[in-house]
Motif scaffolding. Structure first.
Motif, PDB file in Angstrom:
ATOM      1  N   GLU A 121       0.833  -1.199   0.000  1.00  0.00           N
ATOM      2  CA  GLU A 121       0.000   0.000   0.000  1.00  0.00           C
ATOM      3  C   GLU A 121       0.872   1.254   0.000  1.00  0.00           C
ATOM      4  O   GLU A 121       0.499   2.287  -0.545  1.00  0.00           O
ATOM      5  CB  GLU A 121      -0.912  -0.007   1.233  1.00  0.00           C
ATOM      6  N   ARG A 175       1.011   5.301  -1.987  1.00  0.00           N
ATOM      7  CA  ARG A 175       0.797   6.466  -1.130  1.00  0.00           C
ATOM      8  C   ARG A 175       1.227   7.741  -1.844  1.00  0.00           C
ATOM      9  O   ARG A 175       2.287   7.796  -2.469  1.00  0.00           O
ATOM     10  CB  ARG A 175       1.576   6.316   0.174  1.00  0.00           C
ATOM     11  N   ASN A 191      -8.040   7.550  -2.400  1.00  0.00           N
ATOM     12  CA  ASN A 191      -8.527   7.103  -1.100  1.00  0.00           C
ATOM     13  C   ASN A 191      -7.962   8.009  -0.005  1.00  0.00           C
ATOM     14  O   ASN A 191      -6.739   8.132   0.127  1.00  0.00           O
ATOM     15  CB  ASN A 191      -8.090   5.660  -0.838  1.00  0.00           C
ATOM     16  N   TYR A 192      -8.843   8.634   0.759  1.00  0.00           N
ATOM     17  CA  TYR A 192      -8.430   9.505   1.857  1.00  0.00           C
ATOM     18  C   TYR A 192      -8.693   8.764   3.165  1.00  0.00           C
ATOM     19  O   TYR A 192      -9.841   8.411   3.472  1.00  0.00           O
ATOM     20  CB  TYR A 192      -9.181  10.834   1.798  1.00  0.00           C
ATOM     21  N   ILE A 193      -7.610   8.513   3.918  1.00  0.00           N
ATOM     22  CA  ILE A 193      -7.681   7.620   5.068  1.00  0.00           C
ATOM     23  C   ILE A 193      -7.066   8.285   6.297  1.00  0.00           C
ATOM     24  O   ILE A 193      -5.916   8.754   6.244  1.00  0.00           O
ATOM     25  CB  ILE A 193      -6.917   6.306   4.784  1.00  0.00           C
ATOM     26  N   HIS A 249      -6.258  -1.027  -1.050  1.00  0.00           N
ATOM     27  CA  HIS A 249      -7.120  -0.175  -1.863  1.00  0.00           C
ATOM     28  C   HIS A 249      -6.647  -0.155  -3.311  1.00  0.00           C
ATOM     29  O   HIS A 249      -5.457  -0.320  -3.584  1.00  0.00           O
ATOM     30  CB  HIS A 249      -7.120   1.255  -1.321  1.00  0.00           C
ATOM     31  N   SER A 270      -3.483   6.422  -2.322  1.00  0.00           N
ATOM     32  CA  SER A 270      -3.983   6.664  -0.969  1.00  0.00           C
ATOM     33  C   SER A 270      -3.301   7.872  -0.349  1.00  0.00           C
ATOM     34  O   SER A 270      -2.088   8.057  -0.497  1.00  0.00           O
ATOM     35  CB  SER A 270      -3.749   5.427  -0.090  1.00  0.00           C
ATOM     36  N   TYR A 322      -2.881   9.591   3.393  1.00  0.00           N
ATOM     37  CA  TYR A 322      -3.075   9.328   4.818  1.00  0.00           C
ATOM     38  C   TYR A 322      -3.120  10.645   5.585  1.00  0.00           C
ATOM     39  O   TYR A 322      -2.225  11.480   5.466  1.00  0.00           O
ATOM     40  CB  TYR A 322      -1.971   8.411   5.338  1.00  0.00           C
TER      41      TYR A 322
END
Length: 396
Positions: free
Chosen positions: A22, A26, A255-257, A269, A273, A275
């Motif tokens: 992952e 990022r 993807n906002y995590i 995902h 992403s 973070y």
């Protein structure tokens, strides 16, 4: 030994580990995201609002919804006030030119629905479709079966595709040229799965590229959404192919995590992403987290074990591979422990914990049977029969 395990449990639950695949997807958070992301977050949030009569809001300006409407379960002025208590002011700002195109789903009783809800919003030639996340007991059961156990794909996913088909005709009539999909939590999981369906050509009329006769989906935007388990693990159906799982960065999804969110850290995902620094899983907190980069994004050990990404930790070697295979059985072991607990403690009308165990088992069995027969009444009946037989056996 037991004391040691108890002392280690908090460590296993919260200890964060780095080095997963992952990380390759990022992207660095550099200030506030663009307007489309901020708007998508608001529409992901609005997907949780209940309409007594969805047809009453179709065609209305989004900003006008924040006036009091008798036909709504909760007035949008109350919705706005609740956000302001969390420091989110002027929620409707920037939504003045957006209109509600459609809103529909099977939101209702646990006994008659699976909790899907979708809403579509348009501005000029842009369409944003939002899917509701987990909101009641029916969608919690779906979370368990579809996301954690990876055993079901033909309920909410199909409902999401049906909603997309209904929106397509309306969007074409409005001259829509750009489509975005968005959702929080389970809604974001549906976004990822629907995009995989589009990539595989299983949702005619939509395309991720310029294609004659198809609406172009520019991408997906998710918030604290879970990803996909390793397809090599134990499950009844593959939600994602090994090729897609291993090449997950190449999809048009952002993807906002929140870095410490367990749900958002689950699975792998598709897409890139970001973070964020923040706390909690709730979507209300995401409004204050956008644009704030997290110092680290390590995945909790227990999550890495359960979703099959533990073996990606480069420092573990062969041991990581072994633990990875064992870890993917964790959700199934939990269900087994529930069964053992029922037989050990016996069922009591005053045993609330045992009652919860039965309810969880009923929901899982019901969804698995529904996936086979696609008949909710039959599934509920067979699941109830299973629980009744189990209850009789436990009492013996």
């Amino acid at each position: 030994m037991i004391v040691c395990l108890i002392l280690l449990l908090p460590y296993v639950l919260i200890k964060q580990v780095n080095g997963s695949t992952e990380d390759a997807c990022r992207q660095e958070v550099r200030g506030e995201p663009g307007e489309i992301v901020q708007t998508a977050l608001k529409f992901s949030h609005l997907a949780y609002a209940d309409f007594d009569d969805p047809s009453s809001v179709k065609g209305k300006p989004v900003a006008s919804l924040f006036d009091s409407h008798e036909e709504l379960d909760i007035t949008f002025s109350e919705f706005n006030d609740a956000l302001e208590e969390k420091g989110v002011n002027d929620f409707s700002e920037g939504l003045e030119d957006w209109y509600v195109l459609n809103a529909d789903g099977d939101k209702g009783s646990f006994w008659s629905s699976l909790g899907f809800w979708g809403a579509a919003f348009i501005k000029e030639d842009t369409l944003i479709v939002s899917f509701r996340g987990t909101d009641d007991t029916s969608s919690i059961s779906y979370d368990l079966a579809a996301v954690v156990l990876q055993t079901d794909v033909s309920t909410q996913v199909n409902q999401a595709k049906e909603f997309m088909n209904a929106v397509k005709e309306q969007a074409e009539a409005k001259g829509i040229k750009e489509v975005y999909l968005t959702g929080h939590s389970l809604g974001g999981f549906l976004v990822q799965k629907v995009i995989l369906e589009i990539e595989d050509g299983k949702l005619p009329g939509y395309s991720m590229d310029e294609k004659k006769g198809a609406l172009k989906v520019s991408g997906g935007i998710t918030f604290n959404a879970p990803g996909f388990k390793n397809p090599k693990g134990p499950h009844l159906e593959n939600l994602i192919s090994e090729k897609q799982f291993n090449n997950n960065c190449g999809f048009h999804v952002e993807n906002y995590i929140v870095s410490e969110d367990l749900v958002g850290n689950y699975g792998r995902h598709i897409g890139v992403s970001y973070y964020l620094d923040g706390q909690g899983h709730a979507i209300a907190g995401m409004h204050n987290s956008l644009g704030k980069a997290a110092e680290s994004n390590g995945k909790p050990l227990i999550i890495a074990l359960a979703d099959g990404t533990f073996s990606e930790l480069t420092f573990m070697g062969i041991a990581g591979e072994v633990l990875n295979e064992i870890g993917m059985f964790i959700p199934f072991l939990i269900l087994l422990f529930i069964l053992i607990n029922l037989f050990r403690k016996k069922f009591s009308s005053r045993g609330f914990g045992s009652l919860i165990n039965y309810i969880i088992l009923w929901g899982v069995v019901c969804l698995i049977v529904y996936d086979l027969f696609h008949n909710f009444a039959l599934s509920a009946s067979l699941a109830s029969l299973f629980i009744l037989v189990l209850w009789i056996l436990v009492r013996r």
